[in-house]
Enzyme design. Structure first.
Site, mmCIF file in Angstrom:
data_model
loop_
_atom_site.group_PDB
_atom_site.id
_atom_site.type_symbol
_atom_site.label_atom_id
_atom_site.label_comp_id
_atom_site.label_asym_id
_atom_site.label_seq_id
_atom_site.Cartn_x
_atom_site.Cartn_y
_atom_site.Cartn_z
ATOM 1 N N LEU A 64 0.819 -1.207 0.000
ATOM 2 C CA LEU A 64 0.000 0.000 0.000
ATOM 3 C C LEU A 64 0.858 1.265 0.000
ATOM 4 O O LEU A 64 2.037 1.231 0.369
ATOM 5 C CB LEU A 64 -0.908 0.025 1.232
ATOM 6 C CG LEU A 64 -2.023 -1.013 1.280
ATOM 7 C CD1 LEU A 64 -2.645 -1.055 2.671
ATOM 8 C CD2 LEU A 64 -3.081 -0.711 0.221
ATOM 9 N N SER B 232 1.511 -1.555 -7.356
ATOM 10 C CA SER B 232 1.092 -2.689 -8.196
ATOM 11 C C SER B 232 -0.062 -3.439 -7.522
ATOM 12 O O SER B 232 0.111 -4.548 -7.029
ATOM 13 C CB SER B 232 2.253 -3.609 -8.541
ATOM 14 O OG SER B 232 3.126 -3.848 -7.481
#
Length: 170
Positions: free
Chosen positions: A10, A79
């Site tokens: 995150l 990602s």
């Protein structure tokens, strides 16, 4: 054996700090960071799932070029989806891709919030923010997991460095 070390997690998890610490520990690599590439190579992209996938595709292509030219590459990118990371692995080559999950709970990332992005996202002023109104799919089987809530980011960096050195990736 040159590899792409792919840090995922995150926003605020510690990916960039860990990459910076690896550099300070003497890792001879090219470092690619999401915030930096979004200012140049990927500045035309927004934060829709399609644009995020294109962002990761571009980064994976660049990382592949570096390892093909004999340089280890450390990539620090949210990602957010399994599909985006799988695409990166395919482009780079599964044998050259070391997935490192920087596992930091959302509550800790929100407390760190160095750029105030979580506050903006929760107020509705920032749309498609990972962990708030856009999905983050944690890796199911990363090669290495850093639990950045039980230890400091600096300790996590050293732990990752030790692992990479032991595996002869650096």
């Amino acid at each position: 054996m040159k590899k792409v070390i792919w840090l995922t997690g995150l926003s605020g998890a510690g990916k960039t700090t860990i990459a910076t610490n690896l550099k300070e520990l003497g890792v001879d690599a090219v470092f690619l960071d999401g915030d930096i590439l979004r200012k140049g190579l990927c500045k035309d992209l927004k934060f829709s799932l399609e644009d995020r996938l294109e962002n990761i595709r571009r980064v994976a292509e660049v990382a592949r070029l570096f390892i093909e030219n004999g340089k280890t590459c450390v990539c620090s990118f949210i990602s957010p989806t399994k599909a985006s990371r799988e695409m990166a692995k395919t482009i780079i080559g599964h044998e050259n891709f070391v997935e490192v999950y920087v596992n930091t709970p959302l509550s800790i990332c929100e407390k760190r919030d160095p750029k105030g992005l979580y506050k903006l996202a929760k107020s509705g002023k920032l749309k498609n923010f990972t962990g708030i109104d856009s999905v983050y799919e944690a890796p199911e089987a990363p090669e290495f997991v850093l639990d950045c809530y039980n230890e400091s980011v600096i300790d996590s960096s050293q732990e990752l460095y030790n692992y990479l050195e032991k595996m002869l990736y650096i």
